[in-house]
Structure formats: structure tokens, C-alpha cells
Design a protein around this motif. Sequence first.
Motif, PDB file in Angstrom:
ATOM      1  N   GLN A 231      -9.131   5.117   4.682  1.00 34.35           N
ATOM      2  CA  GLN A 231      -8.510   5.778   3.535  1.00 34.35           C
ATOM      3  C   GLN A 231      -7.300   6.598   3.975  1.00 34.35           C
ATOM      4  OE1 GLN A 231     -11.499   8.099   1.534  1.00 34.35           O
ATOM      5  NE2 GLN A 231     -11.865   6.493   0.007  1.00 34.35           N
ATOM      6  N   LYS A 232      -7.442   7.315   5.087  1.00 31.70           N
ATOM      7  CA  LYS A 232      -6.324   8.109   5.589  1.00 31.70           C
ATOM      8  C   LYS A 232      -5.153   7.213   5.965  1.00 31.70           C
ATOM      9  CE  LYS A 232      -9.066  11.974   7.311  1.00 31.70           C
ATOM     10  NZ  LYS A 232      -9.508  12.693   8.491  1.00 31.70           N
ATOM     11  N   ALA A 233      -5.449   6.086   6.589  1.00 33.63           N
ATOM     12  CA  ALA A 233      -4.394   5.163   6.985  1.00 33.63           C
ATOM     13  C   ALA A 233      -3.692   4.605   5.755  1.00 33.63           C
ATOM     14  CB  ALA A 233      -4.973   4.028   7.818  1.00 33.63           C
ATOM     15  N   GLN A 234      -4.443   4.267   4.727  1.00 29.22           N
ATOM     16  CA  GLN A 234      -3.846   3.751   3.502  1.00 29.22           C
ATOM     17  C   GLN A 234      -2.995   4.817   2.809  1.00 29.22           C
ATOM     18  OE1 GLN A 234      -7.000   2.230   1.074  1.00 29.22           O
ATOM     19  NE2 GLN A 234      -7.194   0.312   2.238  1.00 29.22           N
ATOM     20  N   GLU A 235      -3.455   6.052   2.818  1.00 27.97           N
ATOM     21  CA  GLU A 235      -2.682   7.131   2.206  1.00 27.97           C
ATOM     22  C   GLU A 235      -1.367   7.338   2.933  1.00 27.97           C
ATOM     23  OE1 GLU A 235      -5.150  10.580   2.087  1.00 27.97           O
ATOM     24  OE2 GLU A 235      -6.478   9.767   0.525  1.00 27.97           O
ATOM     25  N   LYS A 236      -1.397   7.244   4.250  1.00 23.22           N
ATOM     26  CA  LYS A 236      -0.166   7.394   5.036  1.00 23.22           C
ATOM     27  C   LYS A 236       0.802   6.265   4.715  1.00 23.22           C
ATOM     28  CE  LYS A 236      -2.091   9.939   8.933  1.00 23.22           C
ATOM     29  NZ  LYS A 236      -2.398   9.894  10.372  1.00 23.22           N
ATOM     30  N   GLU A 237       0.277   5.047   4.579  1.00 23.93           N
ATOM     31  CA  GLU A 237       1.121   3.913   4.249  1.00 23.93           C
ATOM     32  C   GLU A 237       1.732   4.090   2.850  1.00 23.93           C
ATOM     33  OE1 GLU A 237      -1.139   0.340   4.598  1.00 23.93           O
ATOM     34  OE2 GLU A 237      -1.396   0.544   6.773  1.00 23.93           O
ATOM     35  N   ASN A 238       0.927   4.561   1.921  1.00 22.22           N
ATOM     36  CA  ASN A 238       1.428   4.788   0.561  1.00 22.22           C
ATOM     37  C   ASN A 238       2.460   5.900   0.526  1.00 22.22           C
ATOM     38  OD1 ASN A 238      -0.202   2.757  -0.422  1.00 22.22           O
ATOM     39  ND2 ASN A 238      -1.852   4.138  -1.038  1.00 22.22           N
TER      40      ASN A 238
END
Length: 59
Positions: free
Chosen positions: A49-56
Motif C-alpha cells: 500500500q505504501k509503495a502504491q501511494e508513493k507511485e500515485n
Amino acid sequence: MGKKGKEKNTLNKAKHTKLMNRKKNKLKKEIETRKERLKEIVTKHLEQQKAQEKENDNK
């Protein structure tokens, strides 16, 4: 007066307690391993989730 001769059922009781202790220990181990697996799954999910948030955020 006390009984004479061999004590009754001591071997069966000892075997039974041994088997019951094995069963209890097995259940405890299973519960611990389940908790560990769940913790691993949760941490992996949070990392994703953290990785996806950073990508977003970067988009």
C-alpha cells in the motif's frame, strides 16, 4: 486400610496425560504459526500500500 498389590491405572493415566500434553502443545504451536503468518501477510500488504501511494503521489 490401604490397598495391597499393584496400583491401578497408573500407566494408563500417565499415557493419557502425555498424549493430552502433546495435543495441547500442538494446538499452541498451530496458533502461534497462524499469528506469525497473519503478521507477515499484514506487513507485506502495508508495504504494498505504501509503495502504491508513493507511485500515485509521483504521478
